[in-house]
Design an enzyme around this catalytic site. Structure first.
Site, PDB file in Angstrom:
ATOM      1  N   ARG A  15     -12.113 -28.736  43.145  1.00 47.78           N
ATOM      2  CA  ARG A  15     -11.227 -29.928  42.618  1.00 47.78           C
ATOM      3  C   ARG A  15     -12.521 -30.744  41.805  1.00 47.78           C
ATOM      4  O   ARG A  15     -13.787 -31.037  42.567  1.00 47.78           O
ATOM      5  CB  ARG A  15     -10.609 -30.771  43.902  1.00 47.78           C
ATOM      6  CG  ARG A  15     -10.225 -32.034  43.349  1.00 47.78           C
ATOM      7  CD  ARG A  15      -9.278 -32.585  44.528  1.00 47.78           C
ATOM      8  NE  ARG A  15      -8.232 -32.007  44.629  1.00 47.78           N
ATOM      9  CZ  ARG A  15      -7.070 -32.273  45.289  1.00 47.78           C
ATOM     10  NH1 ARG A  15      -7.132 -33.588  45.856  1.00 47.78           N
ATOM     11  NH2 ARG A  15      -5.733 -31.818  45.300  1.00 47.78           N
ATOM     12  N   LYS A  67     -12.221 -25.098  50.660  1.00 47.20           N
ATOM     13  CA  LYS A  67     -12.247 -26.090  49.562  1.00 47.20           C
ATOM     14  C   LYS A  67     -13.383 -26.683  49.140  1.00 47.20           C
ATOM     15  O   LYS A  67     -14.312 -26.870  49.770  1.00 47.20           O
ATOM     16  CB  LYS A  67     -11.228 -27.222  50.051  1.00 47.20           C
ATOM     17  CG  LYS A  67     -10.530 -28.066  48.786  1.00 47.20           C
ATOM     18  CD  LYS A  67      -9.267 -27.226  48.639  1.00 47.20           C
ATOM     19  CE  LYS A  67      -8.646 -27.850  47.341  1.00 47.20           C
ATOM     20  NZ  LYS A  67      -7.315 -27.215  46.815  1.00 47.20           N
ATOM     21  N   ASP A 104      -8.453 -25.969  40.869  1.00 47.72           N
ATOM     22  CA  ASP A 104      -7.369 -27.152  41.559  1.00 47.72           C
ATOM     23  C   ASP A 104      -7.543 -28.411  40.297  1.00 47.72           C
ATOM     24  O   ASP A 104      -7.976 -28.230  39.226  1.00 47.72           O
ATOM     25  CB  ASP A 104      -8.093 -27.947  42.981  1.00 47.72           C
ATOM     26  CG  ASP A 104      -7.369 -28.647  43.664  1.00 47.72           C
ATOM     27  OD1 ASP A 104      -6.085 -27.985  44.332  1.00 47.72           O
ATOM     28  OD2 ASP A 104      -7.439 -29.544  43.662  1.00 47.72           O
ATOM     29  N   SER A 142      -1.123 -19.588  38.701  1.00 49.86           N
ATOM     30  CA  SER A 142      -0.614 -19.205  39.927  1.00 49.86           C
ATOM     31  C   SER A 142       1.122 -19.657  39.930  1.00 49.86           C
ATOM     32  O   SER A 142       1.774 -19.334  41.093  1.00 49.86           O
ATOM     33  CB  SER A 142      -1.165 -19.647  41.072  1.00 49.86           C
ATOM     34  OG  SER A 142      -1.153 -20.960  40.956  1.00 49.86           O
ATOM     35  N   THR A 151       4.271 -19.155  42.799  1.00 48.90           N
ATOM     36  CA  THR A 151       4.733 -20.287  43.421  1.00 48.90           C
ATOM     37  C   THR A 151       6.126 -20.330  43.227  1.00 48.90           C
ATOM     38  O   THR A 151       6.917 -20.831  44.207  1.00 48.90           O
ATOM     39  CB  THR A 151       3.937 -21.682  42.826  1.00 48.90           C
ATOM     40  OG1 THR A 151       2.528 -21.263  43.053  1.00 48.90           O
ATOM     41  CG2 THR A 151       4.240 -22.876  43.635  1.00 48.90           C
ATOM     42  N   ALA A 167       4.781 -26.719  35.480  1.00 40.58           N
ATOM     43  CA  ALA A 167       4.433 -25.163  35.375  1.00 40.58           C
ATOM     44  C   ALA A 167       5.476 -24.487  36.346  1.00 40.58           C
ATOM     45  O   ALA A 167       5.908 -23.558  36.248  1.00 40.58           O
ATOM     46  CB  ALA A 167       3.012 -25.232  35.743  1.00 40.58           C
ATOM     47  N   GLY A 206       7.842 -26.207  38.221  1.00 39.15           N
ATOM     48  CA  GLY A 206       9.498 -26.608  38.398  1.00 39.15           C
ATOM     49  C   GLY A 206      10.306 -26.108  37.141  1.00 39.15           C
ATOM     50  O   GLY A 206      11.353 -25.452  37.497  1.00 39.15           O
ATOM     51  N   ASN A 213       2.700 -30.461  47.022  1.00 40.26           N
ATOM     52  CA  ASN A 213       2.041 -30.615  48.337  1.00 40.26           C
ATOM     53  C   ASN A 213       2.152 -31.981  48.970  1.00 40.26           C
ATOM     54  O   ASN A 213       2.439 -32.842  48.051  1.00 40.26           O
ATOM     55  CB  ASN A 213       0.619 -30.475  47.880  1.00 40.26           C
ATOM     56  CG  ASN A 213       0.109 -28.903  47.479  1.00 40.26           C
ATOM     57  OD1 ASN A 213       0.353 -28.122  48.431  1.00 40.26           O
ATOM     58  ND2 ASN A 213      -0.631 -28.657  46.416  1.00 40.26           N
TER      59      ASN A 213
HETATM   60  N1  LIG Z   1       0.879 -24.766  40.139  1.00 42.57           N
HETATM   61  C1  LIG Z   1       0.941 -24.132  41.590  1.00 42.57           C
HETATM   62  O1  LIG Z   1       0.844 -22.707  41.746  1.00 42.57           O
HETATM   63  C2  LIG Z   1       1.043 -25.049  42.960  1.00 42.57           C
HETATM   64  C3  LIG Z   1       0.844 -24.352  44.167  1.00 42.57           C
HETATM   65  C4  LIG Z   1       1.122 -24.957  45.158  1.00 42.57           C
HETATM   66  C5  LIG Z   1       1.646 -26.434  45.092  1.00 42.57           C
HETATM   67  N2  LIG Z   1       1.807 -26.998  43.893  1.00 42.57           N
HETATM   68  C6  LIG Z   1       2.333 -28.435  43.827  1.00 42.57           C
HETATM   69  O2  LIG Z   1       3.610 -28.348  43.103  1.00 42.57           O
HETATM   70  C7  LIG Z   1       3.604 -29.422  42.287  1.00 42.57           C
HETATM   71  C8  LIG Z   1       4.016 -28.998  40.887  1.00 42.57           C
HETATM   72  O3  LIG Z   1       2.673 -28.135  40.297  1.00 42.57           O
HETATM   73  P1  LIG Z   1       2.800 -27.874  38.826  1.00 42.57           P
HETATM   74  O4  LIG Z   1       1.608 -26.763  38.536  1.00 42.57           O
HETATM   75  O5  LIG Z   1       4.115 -27.574  38.376  1.00 42.57           O
HETATM   76  O6  LIG Z   1       2.379 -29.135  38.075  1.00 42.57           O
HETATM   77  P2  LIG Z   1       2.443 -29.553  36.758  1.00 42.57           P
HETATM   78  O7  LIG Z   1       1.512 -30.667  36.610  1.00 42.57           O
HETATM   79  O8  LIG Z   1       2.577 -28.539  35.824  1.00 42.57           O
HETATM   80  O9  LIG Z   1       3.769 -30.331  36.561  1.00 42.57           O
HETATM   81  C9  LIG Z   1       4.268 -31.482  37.519  1.00 42.57           C
HETATM   82  C10 LIG Z   1       5.539 -32.293  36.636  1.00 42.57           C
HETATM   83  O10 LIG Z   1       5.903 -33.267  37.306  1.00 42.57           O
HETATM   84  C11 LIG Z   1       6.139 -34.304  36.626  1.00 42.57           C
HETATM   85  N3  LIG Z   1       6.197 -35.729  37.226  1.00 42.57           N
HETATM   86  C12 LIG Z   1       5.085 -36.484  37.778  1.00 42.57           C
HETATM   87  N4  LIG Z   1       5.554 -37.497  38.651  1.00 42.57           N
HETATM   88  C13 LIG Z   1       6.932 -37.470  38.499  1.00 42.57           C
HETATM   89  C14 LIG Z   1       7.933 -38.016  39.184  1.00 42.57           C
HETATM   90  N5  LIG Z   1       7.634 -39.223  39.626  1.00 42.57           N
HETATM   91  N6  LIG Z   1       9.208 -37.864  38.948  1.00 42.57           N
HETATM   92  C15 LIG Z   1       9.568 -36.630  38.051  1.00 42.57           C
HETATM   93  N7  LIG Z   1       8.714 -35.747  37.634  1.00 42.57           N
HETATM   94  C16 LIG Z   1       7.269 -36.305  37.673  1.00 42.57           C
HETATM   95  C17 LIG Z   1       5.225 -34.203  35.675  1.00 42.57           C
HETATM   96  O11 LIG Z   1       5.587 -34.821  34.223  1.00 42.57           O
HETATM   97  C18 LIG Z   1       5.062 -32.567  35.252  1.00 42.57           C
HETATM   98  O12 LIG Z   1       5.996 -32.455  34.495  1.00 42.57           O
HETATM   99  C19 LIG Z   1       2.354 -30.219  42.455  1.00 42.57           C
HETATM  100  O13 LIG Z   1       2.366 -31.145  43.579  1.00 42.57           O
HETATM  101  C20 LIG Z   1       1.310 -29.212  42.906  1.00 42.57           C
HETATM  102  O14 LIG Z   1       0.432 -29.845  43.653  1.00 42.57           O
HETATM  103  C21 LIG Z   1       1.528 -26.161  42.439  1.00 42.57           C
END
Ligand SMILES: NC(=O)c1ccc[n+]([C@@H]2O[C@H](COP(=O)([O-])OP(=O)(O)OC[C@H]3O[C@@H](n4cnc5c(N)ncnc54)[C@H](O)[C@@H]3O)[C@@H](O)[C@H]2O)c1
Length: 347
Positions: free
Chosen positions: A43, A79, A116, A144, A148, A181, A183, A255
């Protein structure tokens, strides 16, 4: 302050380096190597003080121990934090990452890193110029999010099965909060399973691009659905929000979904089944560690991701039988696996 943090920490090793050229503090925290070499992302962040950066690395390394143990991957928790005075750019960023690569290399593989906050696959390419223990670089497929999203789908199926008696998602109303990414990929996978998908993102265009039914960001918590999948930010399940939820279950990839540990009890009391976040969202580390560190094939990866669903089914059954929350059952599972490995390795 470092002294207090180090004295009170139960982890194995903290490596601290001050980088005079950039003014950055580098912290590598190895919480546990009982199950295997430690892994966890790096991070890059500006913190109020260096101690805040060290505390973050300690806390997050413990979370990685839990995540790997619950995923049954032979890796421990680690970490790293690069606590910088300001986010570096250009050549200064590159030089910092090279020096950081030297530091990680000097640990001989006891800590293995991925990205991170503020660390991209391109940044990891630079770290990898100096160090072999780097995963998620551009050359190796980077992101990743795919693992996920698939892992979260398995988690949702298992959660729906326990809550409704069948894992079939056809016709189930699933609300995905966050079309980033992970969602956006998850929405697509749910649609392919015939679910009725609702989606919300503060960036409405992003949500609209999924083709799912839009829910305004402010309306997520009170929205009527079978399952709520937090996939944006942490802390959406709190004493304030839980009474307003109109879902039967929660399973998502964000998370730190619980505002406080007691929120797991609040969800249980409200009759809402909760899939512990670090179990549901382990697909990313399963993908990176499996493919890049353990040499898995794609089939082995898919089997590893499917184990997320199996683990959750076990946790839900244990929780029901013991009268505890799934979150408490997950903590017990992790403690058992780490203790068994410690007994074996002596670490
Ligand atoms: N990418 C991974 O492999 C991974 C792994 C484990 C956990 N996570 C967790 O999953 C979550 C999503 O990860 P990601 O990689 O898709 O992140 P990302 O940044 O690509 O997407 C997050 C999305 O959430 C939206 N957002 C932010 N605040 C919001 C709110 N209050 N209401 C609605 N939408 C909102 C953003 O506009 C963005 O489109 C994060 O919490 C991340 O820590 C991700």
């Amino acid at each position: 302050m470092f002294e207090d943090l180090l004295r009170d920490w139960s982890g194995e090793e903290a490596v601290i380096r001050y980088d005079a050229e950039s003014g950055a503090w580098m912290f590598v925290c190895i919480d546990s190597t009982a199950l295997g070499p430690s892994g966890g992302g790096t991070r890059l962040r500006v913190y109020p003080s260096p101690s805040d950066g060290l505390a973050d690395a300690m806390r997050l390394s413990g979370a990685m121990t839990r995540k790997f143990a619950a995923a049954d991957i032979p890796r421990g928790g680690g970490k790293a934090v690069l606590a910088v005075p300001e986010l570096p750019t250009g050549d200064a960023r590159r030089r910092l990452l090279l020096r950081y690569g030297d530091l990680v290399a000097s640990l001989g593989g006891t800590y293995r890193t991925a990205g991170d906050m503020n660390i991209s696959p391109a940044d990891l390419d630079v770290v990898a110029e100096r160090c072999q223990w780097v995963y998620g670089t551009t050359g190796r497929g980077g992101n990743s999010a795919r693992g996920t999203a698939i892992g979260t789908l398995h988690a949702i199926r298992a959660t729906v099965e326990h809550a409704f008696g069948s894992p079939d998602l056809a016709g189930k109303r699933v609300l995905v909060q966050g079309a980033g990414a992970v969602g956006a990929d998850l929405v697509r996978l749910l649609q392919a399973e015939g679910a009725e998908v609702l989606v919300s993102d503060v960036d409405e265009a992003r949500a609209a691009a999924t083709g799912a039914t839009l829910v305004a960001a402010a309306d997520v918590i009170g929205a009527d659905c079978d399952l709520y999948a937090p996939c944006a930010v942490g802390g959406t399940l709190t004493a304030e929000t839980i009474p307003l939820l109109r879902c039967r279950a929660v399973a998502g990839c964000a998370n730190n979904q619980l505002g406080a540990p007691e929120d797991a009890d609040r969800l249980q009391a409200a009759g809402i089944l909760y899939a512990p976040d670090y179990v549901a969202n382990a697909g990313g580390i399963i993908q990176l560690t499996g493919l890049e560190d353990l040499g898995w094939s794609e089939d082995e990866l898919q089997a590893g991701l499917a184990r997320i669903g199996e683990t959750l089914r076990t946790l839900f059954r244990t929780a029901s039988a013991e009268g505890i929350t799934p979150a408490a059952a997950a903590e017990l599972l992790v403690a058992e696996r780490v203790a068994a490995a410690q007994a074996h390795t002596g670490r």
